[in-house]
Design an enzyme around this catalytic site. Structure first.
Site, PDB file in Angstrom:
ATOM      1  N   HIS A  19       0.925  -1.148  -0.035  1.00  0.00           N
ATOM      2  CA  HIS A  19      -0.086  -0.052  -0.147  1.00  0.00           C
ATOM      3  C   HIS A  19       0.797   1.275  -0.103  1.00  0.00           C
ATOM      4  O   HIS A  19       0.320   2.491  -0.171  1.00  0.00           O
ATOM      5  CB  HIS A  19      -1.161   0.118   1.211  1.00  0.00           C
ATOM      6  CG  HIS A  19      -0.392   0.393   2.427  1.00  0.00           C
ATOM      7  ND1 HIS A  19      -0.001  -0.622   3.342  1.00  0.00           N
ATOM      8  CD2 HIS A  19      -0.075   1.427   2.956  1.00  0.00           C
ATOM      9  CE1 HIS A  19       0.501  -0.003   4.546  1.00  0.00           C
ATOM     10  NE2 HIS A  19       0.263   1.404   4.191  1.00  0.00           N
TER      11      HIS A  19
ATOM     12  N   ASP B 137       0.292  -7.519   2.373  1.00  0.00           N
ATOM     13  CA  ASP B 137       0.712  -6.293   2.284  1.00  0.00           C
ATOM     14  C   ASP B 137       2.185  -6.162   2.065  1.00  0.00           C
ATOM     15  O   ASP B 137       3.050  -5.596   2.906  1.00  0.00           O
ATOM     16  CB  ASP B 137       0.100  -5.377   3.018  1.00  0.00           C
ATOM     17  CG  ASP B 137      -0.066  -4.035   2.739  1.00  0.00           C
ATOM     18  OD1 ASP B 137       0.729  -3.642   1.747  1.00  0.00           O
ATOM     19  OD2 ASP B 137      -0.619  -3.042   3.384  1.00  0.00           O
TER      20      ASP B 137
ATOM     21  N   GLY C 219       3.342   6.162   9.431  1.00  0.00           N
ATOM     22  CA  GLY C 219       4.645   6.454   8.940  1.00  0.00           C
ATOM     23  C   GLY C 219       5.612   5.016   9.043  1.00  0.00           C
ATOM     24  O   GLY C 219       6.656   4.798   8.775  1.00  0.00           O
ATOM     25  N   ASN C 220       4.862   4.302  10.155  1.00  0.00           N
ATOM     26  CA  ASN C 220       5.654   2.804  10.265  1.00  0.00           C
ATOM     27  C   ASN C 220       5.278   1.891   9.434  1.00  0.00           C
ATOM     28  O   ASN C 220       5.976   0.767   9.516  1.00  0.00           O
ATOM     29  CB  ASN C 220       4.959   2.281  11.856  1.00  0.00           C
ATOM     30  CG  ASN C 220       5.927   2.842  12.844  1.00  0.00           C
ATOM     31  OD1 ASN C 220       5.508   3.339  13.902  1.00  0.00           O
ATOM     32  ND2 ASN C 220       7.265   2.529  12.967  1.00  0.00           N
ATOM     33  N   SER C 221       4.384   2.141   8.442  1.00  0.00           N
ATOM     34  CA  SER C 221       4.363   0.962   7.268  1.00  0.00           C
ATOM     35  C   SER C 221       5.392   0.532   6.679  1.00  0.00           C
ATOM     36  O   SER C 221       6.495   1.501   6.160  1.00  0.00           O
ATOM     37  CB  SER C 221       3.300   1.820   6.371  1.00  0.00           C
ATOM     38  OG  SER C 221       1.928   1.801   6.762  1.00  0.00           O
TER      39      SER C 221
END
Length: 276
Positions: A111, A141, A210-212
């Site tokens: 994503h 993901d 932001g940790n994705s």
């Protein structure tokens, strides 16, 4: 230092959870010129040595001093292979995290990068890597990017299937509300099937937008998961009678949430398929 090129992902809501990329629509007139993007994001002295008030006090920690110190050591080593992904398409600006798997590949979330655009990839030393998309998936993901540049470090992978309940785990990433290359510590909470991703790891490691794409690592420094979302904890069961909380006047809320991670075995299977 490499040039910028790459891909942009749009934030998509998941049933029962929240994706952990940061996306903002900003009018073009407020965006700095492309040649000046982005500002230096090297961790500052304040981030490297945070003020005591900005970290968990030892007396409030759920971990002993030895575990906390080990987590810091592992986190600092992990930082060397964690990258900052700054993505831009038109007036959309977004931030995500990735980590270097081997001498030519970076792993992040589907994503984060699947919709195309322009990406700048920064290492912890402030250098850039030129990336091109190999493949991306939304379920699970995971995305894989390739670089021809020399990478500063790589991360070893472990076995998520061997994790024990309550085992300490460390994460390094870029929660926008906190800072960059932030080290966070929590415990393994088991496996779940939420968000349509099948076998998913759940932890109490603090995570935010932001940790994705952050790596989830053991205290041995091995990656066991890929962070992609969080889910809020349920305060009570439906149909039960709600009870009032204490009478404190609150100035902020601490959310009770679980971070969600793709098991590293799933990541490795996709990488093998995409690079075959």
């Amino acid at each position: 230092m490499a040039t910028r090129r790459g891909f942009l992902g749009m934030l998509t809501g998941f049933a029962g959870g929240t994706a952990l990329a940061t996306y903002t629509s900003i009018p073009d007139r407020y965006l700095p010129p492309r040649e000046q993007l982005p500002p230096a994001i090297r961790p500052s002295a304040a981030e490297t040595n945070p003020r005591p008030s900005s970290v968990t006090r030892p007396e409030d920690s759920a971990f002993d001093e030895e575990t906390r110190e080990r987590a810091r050591e592992v986190g600092l080593a992990t930082r060397e292979a964690v990258v900052y992904l700054e993505l831009r398409a038109g007036n959309r600006f977004s931030v995500g995290t990735g980590w270097i798997l081997d001498d030519e590949h970076v792993v992040t979330n589907g994503h984060v990068v699947s919709q195309g655009g322009e990406v700048t990839c920064y290492t912890v030393d402030g250098d850039t890597l030129a990336l091109e998309l190999v493949e991306a998936s939304r379920d699970p993901d995971v995305a894989l990017l390739r670089t021809d540049d020399e990478v500063p470090a790589t991360l070893s992978t472990g076995a998520a299937e061997r994790l024990d309940r309550d085992q300490p785990l460390v994460q390094v990433g870029h929660p926008g509300s906190v800072g960059n290359w932030i080290i966070s510590l929590g415990r393994f909470g088991g496996r779940t099937g939420v968000l349509g991703s099948g076998d998913t790891l759940r932890s109490s490691v603090p995570s935010a937008q932001g940790n994705s794409g952050s790596p989830l690592v053991t205290l041995d420094g091995d990656v066991v998961g890929l962070t992609y979302a969080s889910t809020m904890g349920q305060g009570r069961f439906p149909g039960s009678t709600p009870e009032p909380s204490d009478d404190r006047v609150r100035e902020s809320f601490a959310s009770n949430s679980s971070a969600l991670h793709v098991p590293v075995e799933t990541v490795e299977e996709l990488v093998d398929e995409w690079t075959a």
